[in-house]
Design a protein around this motif. Sequence first.
Motif, PDB file in Angstrom:
ATOM      1  N   GLU A   1      42.281  43.150  36.770  1.00 52.80           N
ATOM      2  CA  GLU A   1      41.601  41.856  36.725  1.00 52.80           C
ATOM      3  C   GLU A   1      41.452  41.351  35.301  1.00 52.80           C
ATOM      4  O   GLU A   1      41.653  40.160  35.022  1.00 52.80           O
ATOM      5  CB  GLU A   1      40.227  41.968  37.387  1.00 52.80           C
ATOM      6  CG  GLU A   1      39.501  40.636  37.466  1.00 52.80           C
ATOM      7  CD  GLU A   1      38.195  40.723  38.235  1.00 52.80           C
ATOM      8  OE1 GLU A   1      37.493  39.696  38.332  1.00 52.80           O
ATOM      9  OE2 GLU A   1      37.869  41.826  38.747  1.00 52.80           O
TER      10      GLU A   1
ATOM     11  N   ARG B   1      43.270  37.890  33.981  1.00 57.45           N
ATOM     12  CA  ARG B   1      42.374  36.845  33.468  1.00 57.45           C
ATOM     13  C   ARG B   1      42.734  36.483  32.026  1.00 57.45           C
ATOM     14  O   ARG B   1      42.681  35.310  31.642  1.00 57.45           O
ATOM     15  CB  ARG B   1      40.919  37.299  33.565  1.00 57.45           C
ATOM     16  CG  ARG B   1      40.342  37.251  34.968  1.00 57.45           C
ATOM     17  CD  ARG B   1      38.860  37.552  34.977  1.00 57.45           C
ATOM     18  NE  ARG B   1      38.301  37.457  36.311  1.00 57.45           N
ATOM     19  CZ  ARG B   1      37.914  36.322  36.890  1.00 57.45           C
ATOM     20  NH1 ARG B   1      38.009  35.183  36.218  1.00 57.45           N
ATOM     21  NH2 ARG B   1      37.411  36.328  38.116  1.00 57.45           N
TER      22      ARG B   1
ATOM     23  N   LYS C   1      45.779  34.295  32.137  1.00 55.41           N
ATOM     24  CA  LYS C   1      45.452  32.915  32.528  1.00 55.41           C
ATOM     25  C   LYS C   1      44.836  32.158  31.362  1.00 55.41           C
ATOM     26  O   LYS C   1      45.126  30.970  31.154  1.00 55.41           O
ATOM     27  CB  LYS C   1      44.489  32.929  33.717  1.00 55.41           C
ATOM     28  CG  LYS C   1      44.110  31.534  34.216  1.00 55.41           C
ATOM     29  CD  LYS C   1      43.318  31.590  35.497  1.00 55.41           C
ATOM     30  CE  LYS C   1      42.816  30.195  35.887  1.00 55.41           C
ATOM     31  NZ  LYS C   1      43.919  29.218  35.999  1.00 55.41           N
ATOM     32  N   LEU C   2      43.995  32.831  30.593  1.00 59.37           N
ATOM     33  CA  LEU C   2      43.390  32.196  29.421  1.00 59.37           C
ATOM     34  C   LEU C   2      44.462  31.781  28.420  1.00 59.37           C
ATOM     35  O   LEU C   2      44.456  30.653  27.908  1.00 59.37           O
ATOM     36  CB  LEU C   2      42.397  33.162  28.775  1.00 59.37           C
ATOM     37  CG  LEU C   2      41.673  32.657  27.530  1.00 59.37           C
ATOM     38  CD1 LEU C   2      40.766  31.486  27.868  1.00 59.37           C
ATOM     39  CD2 LEU C   2      40.873  33.774  26.875  1.00 59.37           C
TER      40      LEU C   2
ATOM     41  N   VAL D   1      45.317  35.748  39.612  1.00 58.85           N
ATOM     42  CA  VAL D   1      43.888  35.772  39.303  1.00 58.85           C
ATOM     43  C   VAL D   1      43.068  35.516  40.562  1.00 58.85           C
ATOM     44  O   VAL D   1      42.033  36.179  40.807  1.00 58.85           O
ATOM     45  CB  VAL D   1      43.569  34.728  38.210  1.00 58.85           C
ATOM     46  CG1 VAL D   1      42.064  34.569  38.055  1.00 58.85           C
ATOM     47  CG2 VAL D   1      44.191  35.127  36.891  1.00 58.85           C
ATOM     48  N   THR D   2      43.501  34.571  41.383  1.00 61.15           N
ATOM     49  CA  THR D   2      42.773  34.270  42.619  1.00 61.15           C
ATOM     50  C   THR D   2      42.727  35.481  43.551  1.00 61.15           C
ATOM     51  O   THR D   2      41.681  35.816  44.132  1.00 61.15           O
ATOM     52  CB  THR D   2      43.428  33.077  43.329  1.00 61.15           C
ATOM     53  OG1 THR D   2      43.433  31.947  42.452  1.00 61.15           O
ATOM     54  CG2 THR D   2      42.668  32.726  44.598  1.00 61.15           C
TER      55      THR D   2
ATOM     56  N   SER E   1      40.568  38.355  41.906  1.00 62.64           N
ATOM     57  CA  SER E   1      39.144  38.015  41.872  1.00 62.64           C
ATOM     58  C   SER E   1      38.497  38.151  43.247  1.00 62.64           C
ATOM     59  O   SER E   1      37.286  38.403  43.359  1.00 62.64           O
ATOM     60  CB  SER E   1      38.957  36.585  41.355  1.00 62.64           C
ATOM     61  OG  SER E   1      39.461  36.465  40.041  1.00 62.64           O
TER      62      SER E   1
END
Length: 203
Positions: A46, A50, A53-54, A114-115, A118
């Motif tokens: 995770e 993440r 994605k950032l 990410v979805t 999460s």
Amino acid sequence: MKLSRPARRATLVVHVAASAGWLGLTLGLLALGITATTTASAVTVEASVRAMKLFADWLLLPLAFLTLVSGLVLSLGTPWGLARHRWVYIKFWLTLATITATLFALRPGVGAAVTAVSAGGPLPDAGDVLFGPIVSLSAYLFMTVISVLKPWGLTRRGRRLREQKSAGRKSAGQKSVRQKSRGQKISAPARKPVDAERASQTA
């Protein structure tokens, strides 16, 4: 459009810095993607996706567009041109293709990962976080190589422009030769009366 020397140097610095940042960011994305697909820790997975994605949302596209714009300014503001040399032309289209792939493949894949993570599930597909960085890195390395080696010579348009330029130089040289020869023909008779007058005075 022709850039002045300070403007050309400043644009070159911006282009090199943005390209190096884009390449380094892609290496970071690939490292995070490999970590996410090889670790057994759900927390690490995770955290990795993440972070990807950032980077993809806030850093990747600004650097990509800065590289594209500064490259366009350099090509249009220097004798290299945009469509005169094959390596410049290919690099331009590769940059556009890479930006398009980032928009429509890499970022949506990272967002889907990410979805899923999460929500407590596993990483849905390793290709979502690996395929985009691998393709991008390959493209960037290839563009770096052709930027250094500058292979393949001129395009068809570049050859035509060079021929026109050389023809213009030849015609300008011939014109200056004709003007010089005409000037010599005109000035030569003008000295004869003076020489005749000096001869008569001597006699």
